[in-house]
Scaffold this motif. Structure first.
Motif, PDB file in Angstrom:
ATOM      1  N   GLY A  47       8.643  -6.311  -3.432  1.00 54.43           N
ATOM      2  CA  GLY A  47       7.794  -7.445  -3.120  1.00 54.43           C
ATOM      3  C   GLY A  47       8.463  -8.497  -2.258  1.00 54.43           C
ATOM      4  N   ARG A  48       9.513  -8.119  -1.546  1.00 57.17           N
ATOM      5  CA  ARG A  48      10.194  -9.066  -0.663  1.00 57.17           C
ATOM      6  C   ARG A  48      11.120  -8.303   0.271  1.00 57.17           C
ATOM      7  NH1 ARG A  48      15.063 -11.933  -4.192  1.00 57.17           N
ATOM      8  NH2 ARG A  48      16.165 -10.010  -4.759  1.00 57.17           N
ATOM      9  N   LYS A  49      11.640  -9.000   1.273  1.00 51.45           N
ATOM     10  CA  LYS A  49      12.630  -8.430   2.179  1.00 51.45           C
ATOM     11  C   LYS A  49      13.992  -8.980   1.776  1.00 51.45           C
ATOM     12  CE  LYS A  49      13.773  -7.909   7.092  1.00 51.45           C
ATOM     13  NZ  LYS A  49      13.792  -6.437   7.068  1.00 51.45           N
ATOM     14  N   GLY A  55       8.838   5.739   0.147  1.00 49.50           N
ATOM     15  CA  GLY A  55       8.730   4.451  -0.526  1.00 49.50           C
ATOM     16  C   GLY A  55       9.329   3.359   0.336  1.00 49.50           C
ATOM     17  N   ASP A  56       8.648   2.225   0.418  1.00 43.92           N
ATOM     18  CA  ASP A  56       9.097   1.101   1.221  1.00 43.92           C
ATOM     19  C   ASP A  56       9.726   0.055   0.301  1.00 43.92           C
ATOM     20  OD1 ASP A  56       9.475  -1.074   2.843  1.00 43.92           O
ATOM     21  OD2 ASP A  56       7.414  -1.188   3.563  1.00 43.92           O
ATOM     22  N   SER A  58      17.734   1.616   5.418  1.00 44.21           N
ATOM     23  CA  SER A  58      17.156   0.614   4.512  1.00 44.21           C
ATOM     24  C   SER A  58      18.149   0.021   3.521  1.00 44.21           C
ATOM     25  CB  SER A  58      15.979   1.225   3.744  1.00 44.21           C
ATOM     26  OG  SER A  58      16.382   2.367   3.013  1.00 44.21           O
ATOM     27  N   GLU A  73      10.458  -2.999   0.687  1.00 45.34           N
ATOM     28  CA  GLU A  73       9.779  -4.298   0.730  1.00 45.34           C
ATOM     29  C   GLU A  73       8.545  -4.299  -0.165  1.00 45.34           C
ATOM     30  OE1 GLU A  73       9.214  -6.356   4.428  1.00 45.34           O
ATOM     31  OE2 GLU A  73      10.849  -5.246   5.375  1.00 45.34           O
ATOM     32  N   GLN A  74       7.840  -3.178  -0.202  1.00 39.44           N
ATOM     33  CA  GLN A  74       6.681  -3.092  -1.086  1.00 39.44           C
ATOM     34  C   GLN A  74       7.107  -2.907  -2.538  1.00 39.44           C
ATOM     35  OE1 GLN A  74       4.074  -0.030   0.375  1.00 39.44           O
ATOM     36  NE2 GLN A  74       3.526  -1.149   2.226  1.00 39.44           N
ATOM     37  N   ILE A  75       8.167  -2.126  -2.761  1.00 41.94           N
ATOM     38  CA  ILE A  75       8.639  -1.872  -4.121  1.00 41.94           C
ATOM     39  C   ILE A  75       9.108  -3.156  -4.789  1.00 41.94           C
ATOM     40  CG2 ILE A  75      10.493  -0.757  -5.443  1.00 41.94           C
ATOM     41  CD1 ILE A  75      10.293   1.581  -3.402  1.00 41.94           C
TER      42      ILE A  75
END
Length: 248
Positions: free
Chosen positions: A72-74, A65-66, A145, A68-70
């Protein structure tokens, strides 16, 4: 309810499907109607999809799981291992909207209560994972992360024959090192004295970490809200021990 494997029998031993013991025993139990509604209605917004391995809370090999995708931002990511009913992480998420927070918990009712409170507070920087936390840290999330990992009042497994199940051990330091970014922080707290001493011994021996405190114990983490659980421990005369370590 969302599509998930049924909860095991109360005497089920999850280590049957794993090569090392887990730090919890997951018992079945009914949620209240309000919690069931929350699970149905709020899971899509808060609960991340963690593909299952053979055990009910395991993480499938190769599942990733990323953040940033989870989210919706960094943004900086703080992970709480064993979030319970979510008091600490909900407070932190409200106080720090520019940081993302991931609560990892295996008890469905606790996750449902967290969702209810998160929805009421309007939290948009909080996600939940129903899974065995070490597997999430070791397999699911990318290396480096997380900016912080929190472990507050884990099960002390008081009986000597059960202490192999304690979460904080040499293997946990390896897993946490992997998920933390350079300079990231591991925060620990317990009201069980011999577990606090074990945590300190384990962490002091971990080559990838260094103390971020002076003296015997770290000062109480100001970002941790005082919960009824912590207050109960204090009222019983137990010393609350904090520890804080930085990834060197």
């Amino acid at each position: 309810m969302t599509d998930q494997q049924p909860l095991p029998h109360k005497n089920f031993d999850p280590s049957t499907f794993r090569d090392k013991p887990v730090s919890f025993v997951r018992r079945s139990g009914r949620m209240t109607p309000a919690q069931e509604r929350a699970w149905e209605e709020l899971s899509p917004a808060y609960l991340i999809d963690v593909p299952r391995g053979p055990a009910a809370t395991s993480v499938a090999e190769g599942a990733t799981g990323d953040p940033e995708q989870i989210f919706g931002r960094k943004a900086p990511l703080v992970i709480e291992v064993g979030s319970g009913q979510g008091h600490a992480i909900l407070h932190a998420a409200a106080e720090h909207p520019d940081t993302d927070f991931l609560a990892i918990e295996v008890f469905t009712a606790g996750l449902a209560r967290t969702m209810i409170r998160a929805e009421k507070a309007g939290n948009t920087n909080l996600k939940l994972a129903e899974a065995n936390a070490p597997e999430v840290l070791e397999r699911f999330l990318p290396a480096g992360s997380a900016s912080e990992v929190w472990v507050f009042f884990p099960d002390p497994w008081k009986k000597a024959r059960h202490q192999k199940r304690r979460l904080v051990n040499e293997d946990f330091t390896r897993i946490t090192e992997r998920v933390l970014a350079p300079g990231g922080t591991l925060r620990l707290a317990t009201d069980w004295e011999d577990y606090a001493e074990q945590m300190r011994e384990v962490m002091d021996a971990a080559p990838a970490f260094e103390r971020s405190f002076e003296g015997e114990w770290a000062p109480r983490f100001e970002g941790r809200i005082l919960t009824a659980f912590e207050k109960k421990g204090s009222d019983l005369g137990r010393a609350i021990r904090d520890l804080s370590y930085r990834k060197a």
